[in-house]
Design a protein around this motif. Structure first.
Motif, PDB file in Angstrom:
ATOM      1  N   ALA A 101       0.818  -1.213   0.000  1.00 58.82           N
ATOM      2  CA  ALA A 101       0.000   0.000   0.000  1.00 58.82           C
ATOM      3  C   ALA A 101       0.851   1.262   0.000  1.00 58.82           C
ATOM      4  CB  ALA A 101      -0.934  -0.007   1.205  1.00 58.82           C
ATOM      5  N   GLU A 102       1.928   1.298   0.755  1.00 51.02           N
ATOM      6  CA  GLU A 102       2.799   2.490   0.806  1.00 51.02           C
ATOM      7  C   GLU A 102       3.335   2.824  -0.583  1.00 51.02           C
ATOM      8  OE1 GLU A 102       3.634   4.621   3.242  1.00 51.02           O
ATOM      9  OE2 GLU A 102       2.644   3.606   4.908  1.00 51.02           O
ATOM     10  N   ARG A 103       3.762   1.805  -1.300  1.00 53.61           N
ATOM     11  CA  ARG A 103       4.292   1.993  -2.655  1.00 53.61           C
ATOM     12  C   ARG A 103       3.209   2.519  -3.591  1.00 53.61           C
ATOM     13  NH1 ARG A 103       6.133  -3.225  -5.889  1.00 53.61           N
ATOM     14  NH2 ARG A 103       5.881  -2.347  -7.966  1.00 53.61           N
ATOM     15  N   ALA A 104       1.998   2.002  -3.469  1.00 57.39           N
ATOM     16  CA  ALA A 104       0.890   2.469  -4.314  1.00 57.39           C
ATOM     17  C   ALA A 104       0.560   3.925  -4.005  1.00 57.39           C
ATOM     18  CB  ALA A 104      -0.346   1.587  -4.117  1.00 57.39           C
ATOM     19  N   ILE A 105       0.528   4.280  -2.731  1.00 56.41           N
ATOM     20  CA  ILE A 105       0.214   5.652  -2.316  1.00 56.41           C
ATOM     21  C   ILE A 105       1.270   6.631  -2.824  1.00 56.41           C
ATOM     22  CG2 ILE A 105       0.014   7.171  -0.285  1.00 56.41           C
ATOM     23  CD1 ILE A 105      -2.458   5.431  -0.665  1.00 56.41           C
ATOM     24  N   ALA A 106       2.495   6.172  -2.987  1.00 60.48           N
ATOM     25  CA  ALA A 106       3.592   7.044  -3.438  1.00 60.48           C
ATOM     26  C   ALA A 106       3.387   7.555  -4.863  1.00 60.48           C
ATOM     27  CB  ALA A 106       4.927   6.314  -3.322  1.00 60.48           C
ATOM     28  N   THR A 107       2.433   7.003  -5.601  1.00 61.71           N
ATOM     29  CA  THR A 107       2.167   7.468  -6.970  1.00 61.71           C
ATOM     30  C   THR A 107       1.236   8.678  -6.991  1.00 61.71           C
ATOM     31  OG1 THR A 107       0.307   5.953  -7.289  1.00 61.71           O
ATOM     32  CG2 THR A 107       2.500   5.145  -7.942  1.00 61.71           C
ATOM     33  N   TYR A 108       0.722   9.076  -5.839  1.00 59.69           N
ATOM     34  CA  TYR A 108      -0.198  10.200  -5.737  1.00 59.69           C
ATOM     35  C   TYR A 108       0.522  11.468  -5.287  1.00 59.69           C
ATOM     36  CZ  TYR A 108      -4.098   6.936  -6.069  1.00 59.69           C
ATOM     37  OH  TYR A 108      -4.988   5.999  -6.503  1.00 59.69           O
ATOM     38  N   ALA A 109       0.062  12.606  -5.794  1.00 59.27           N
ATOM     39  CA  ALA A 109       0.520  13.905  -5.308  1.00 59.27           C
ATOM     40  C   ALA A 109      -0.108  14.137  -3.938  1.00 59.27           C
ATOM     41  CB  ALA A 109       0.081  15.007  -6.284  1.00 59.27           C
ATOM     42  N   PRO A 110       0.407  15.086  -3.178  1.00 59.87           N
ATOM     43  CA  PRO A 110      -0.254  15.420  -1.918  1.00 59.87           C
ATOM     44  C   PRO A 110      -1.687  15.909  -2.174  1.00 59.87           C
ATOM     45  CG  PRO A 110       1.950  16.377  -2.012  1.00 59.87           C
ATOM     46  CD  PRO A 110       1.647  15.822  -3.380  1.00 59.87           C
ATOM     47  N   GLN A 111      -2.604  15.478  -1.336  1.00 59.37           N
ATOM     48  CA  GLN A 111      -4.008  15.880  -1.390  1.00 59.37           C
ATOM     49  C   GLN A 111      -4.685  15.640  -2.744  1.00 59.37           C
ATOM     50  OE1 GLN A 111      -5.865  16.916   1.374  1.00 59.37           O
ATOM     51  NE2 GLN A 111      -4.035  16.081   2.330  1.00 59.37           N
ATOM     52  N   PRO A 112      -4.575  14.442  -3.298  1.00 58.50           N
ATOM     53  CA  PRO A 112      -5.299  14.180  -4.546  1.00 58.50           C
ATOM     54  C   PRO A 112      -6.799  14.117  -4.273  1.00 58.50           C
ATOM     55  CG  PRO A 112      -4.485  12.134  -3.642  1.00 58.50           C
ATOM     56  CD  PRO A 112      -3.937  13.237  -2.769  1.00 58.50           C
ATOM     57  N   VAL A 113      -7.575  14.318  -5.308  1.00 59.39           N
ATOM     58  CA  VAL A 113      -9.021  14.112  -5.218  1.00 59.39           C
ATOM     59  C   VAL A 113      -9.290  12.760  -5.858  1.00 59.39           C
ATOM     60  CG1 VAL A 113     -11.288  14.921  -5.956  1.00 59.39           C
ATOM     61  CG2 VAL A 113      -9.534  16.568  -5.250  1.00 59.39           C
ATOM     62  N   VAL A 114      -9.908  11.867  -5.091  1.00 59.12           N
ATOM     63  CA  VAL A 114     -10.140  10.503  -5.562  1.00 59.12           C
ATOM     64  C   VAL A 114     -11.622  10.175  -5.458  1.00 59.12           C
ATOM     65  CG1 VAL A 114      -9.591   8.066  -5.207  1.00 59.12           C
ATOM     66  CG2 VAL A 114      -7.817   9.805  -4.842  1.00 59.12           C
ATOM     67  N   TYR A 115     -12.216   9.866  -6.607  1.00 56.55           N
ATOM     68  CA  TYR A 115     -13.584   9.359  -6.663  1.00 56.55           C
ATOM     69  C   TYR A 115     -13.464   7.871  -6.975  1.00 56.55           C
ATOM     70  CZ  TYR A 115     -14.784  14.313  -7.323  1.00 56.55           C
ATOM     71  OH  TYR A 115     -14.908  15.664  -7.198  1.00 56.55           O
ATOM     72  N   SER A 116     -13.292   7.068  -5.930  1.00 53.36           N
ATOM     73  CA  SER A 116     -13.089   5.637  -6.146  1.00 53.36           C
ATOM     74  C   SER A 116     -14.433   4.907  -6.144  1.00 53.36           C
ATOM     75  CB  SER A 116     -12.159   5.064  -5.079  1.00 53.36           C
ATOM     76  OG  SER A 116     -12.820   4.984  -3.836  1.00 53.36           O
ATOM     77  N   LEU A 117     -14.374   3.618  -6.391  1.00 52.23           N
ATOM     78  CA  LEU A 117     -15.588   2.813  -6.382  1.00 52.23           C
ATOM     79  C   LEU A 117     -16.163   2.704  -4.973  1.00 52.23           C
ATOM     80  CD1 LEU A 117     -14.530  -0.076  -8.788  1.00 52.23           C
ATOM     81  CD2 LEU A 117     -15.907   1.937  -9.319  1.00 52.23           C
TER      82      LEU A 117
ATOM     83  N   VAL B 268      -3.083  13.412  -9.438  1.00 51.05           N
ATOM     84  CA  VAL B 268      -3.734  14.486  -8.682  1.00 51.05           C
ATOM     85  C   VAL B 268      -5.250  14.297  -8.637  1.00 51.05           C
ATOM     86  CG1 VAL B 268      -1.926  16.205  -9.056  1.00 51.05           C
ATOM     87  CG2 VAL B 268      -3.824  16.041 -10.684  1.00 51.05           C
ATOM     88  N   HIS B 269      -5.771  13.498  -9.565  1.00 49.58           N
ATOM     89  CA  HIS B 269      -7.214  13.269  -9.633  1.00 49.58           C
ATOM     90  C   HIS B 269      -7.449  11.877 -10.209  1.00 49.58           C
ATOM     91  CE1 HIS B 269     -11.477  14.368 -10.180  1.00 49.58           C
ATOM     92  NE2 HIS B 269     -11.387  13.580 -11.228  1.00 49.58           N
ATOM     93  N   GLN B 270      -8.337  11.130  -9.571  1.00 43.53           N
ATOM     94  CA  GLN B 270      -8.680   9.804 -10.071  1.00 43.53           C
ATOM     95  C   GLN B 270     -10.180   9.619  -9.923  1.00 43.53           C
ATOM     96  OE1 GLN B 270      -6.071   6.734  -8.738  1.00 43.53           O
ATOM     97  NE2 GLN B 270      -7.608   5.144  -8.967  1.00 43.53           N
ATOM     98  N   HIS B 271     -10.809   9.168 -11.012  1.00 46.04           N
ATOM     99  CA  HIS B 271     -12.258   8.958 -11.010  1.00 46.04           C
ATOM    100  C   HIS B 271     -12.534   7.567 -11.566  1.00 46.04           C
ATOM    101  CE1 HIS B 271     -16.472  10.719 -11.527  1.00 46.04           C
ATOM    102  NE2 HIS B 271     -16.555   9.430 -11.754  1.00 46.04           N
ATOM    103  N   GLU B 272     -13.217   6.760 -10.767  1.00 43.52           N
ATOM    104  CA  GLU B 272     -13.622   5.421 -11.197  1.00 43.52           C
ATOM    105  C   GLU B 272     -15.133   5.334 -11.110  1.00 43.52           C
ATOM    106  OE1 GLU B 272      -9.736   3.191  -9.267  1.00 43.52           O
ATOM    107  OE2 GLU B 272     -11.591   3.301  -8.108  1.00 43.52           O
ATOM    108  N   SER B 273     -15.736   4.649 -12.081  1.00 44.46           N
ATOM    109  CA  SER B 273     -17.194   4.504 -12.032  1.00 44.46           C
ATOM    110  C   SER B 273     -17.638   3.210 -12.695  1.00 44.46           C
ATOM    111  CB  SER B 273     -17.877   5.697 -12.713  1.00 44.46           C
ATOM    112  OG  SER B 273     -17.619   5.689 -14.098  1.00 44.46           O
ATOM    113  N   VAL B 274     -18.727   2.707 -12.175  1.00 47.07           N
ATOM    114  CA  VAL B 274     -19.397   1.539 -12.748  1.00 47.07           C
ATOM    115  C   VAL B 274     -20.750   2.040 -13.245  1.00 47.07           C
ATOM    116  CG1 VAL B 274     -20.443  -0.706 -12.237  1.00 47.07           C
ATOM    117  CG2 VAL B 274     -18.283  -0.073 -11.163  1.00 47.07           C
TER     118      VAL B 274
END
Length: 143
Positions: free
Chosen positions: A22-38, A117-123
């Motif tokens: 998880a730490e490695r995955a989080i390292a791909t994000y900028a500080p304070q990203p906006v995430v619209y996850s599932l 900086v921004h990630q949007h996922e949708s079903v």
């Protein structure tokens, strides 16, 4: 060159999750990203809450889930990039599954490094009034 670097960030995210890191995955994000996850809530300002939240989600699977982007389209303008793609997630949570969903990822080059900086996922959901998520959908053609 930017397209390769951008797709490498997304691959790194997926490889880290598949490795249960998880730490490695989080390292791909900028500080304070906006995430619209599932997952709820409607908006997150850090991916899956934080590394501990992401680690907890990964641990909820029999083995870490596998994610893959299919036919990503990358658009770059200076230090900003946008990727839109179909994403598959495969795993086992009391039964094996593969879920397809739509993803849009915004990245920014910060100090020479591309970060999400921004990630949007949708079903999609059924428009028949049931409001059921259309989790049975698959792309017509997978290249």
């Amino acid at each position: 060159m930017s397209t390769h670097e951008i797709l490498a960030v997304l691959s790194e995210q997926h490889e880290a999750i598949a490795a249960g890191d998880a730490e490695r995955a989080i390292a791909t994000y900028a500080p304070q990203p906006v995430v619209y996850s599932l997952a709820p809530p409607l908006v997150q300002h850090t991916p899956d809450g934080d590394a501990a939240g992401l680690a907890e989600w990964i641990a909820s699977f029999t083995a870490p889930p596998k994610l893959a982007h299919h036919d990503p389209e990358v658009h770059v303008s200076g230090d900003l990039a946008l990727v839109h793609t179909l994403t598959s997630m495969s795993g086992d949570k009391g039964g094996e599954f593969t879920l397809w969903f739509r993803s849009t990822i915004g990245l920014r080059r910060i100090d020479g490094r591309w970060l999400v900086v921004h990630q949007h996922e949708s079903v999609p959901f059924h428009m028949d009034g049931s409001f059921r998520a259309a989790v049975e959908l698959e792309p017509a053609v997978i290249v």
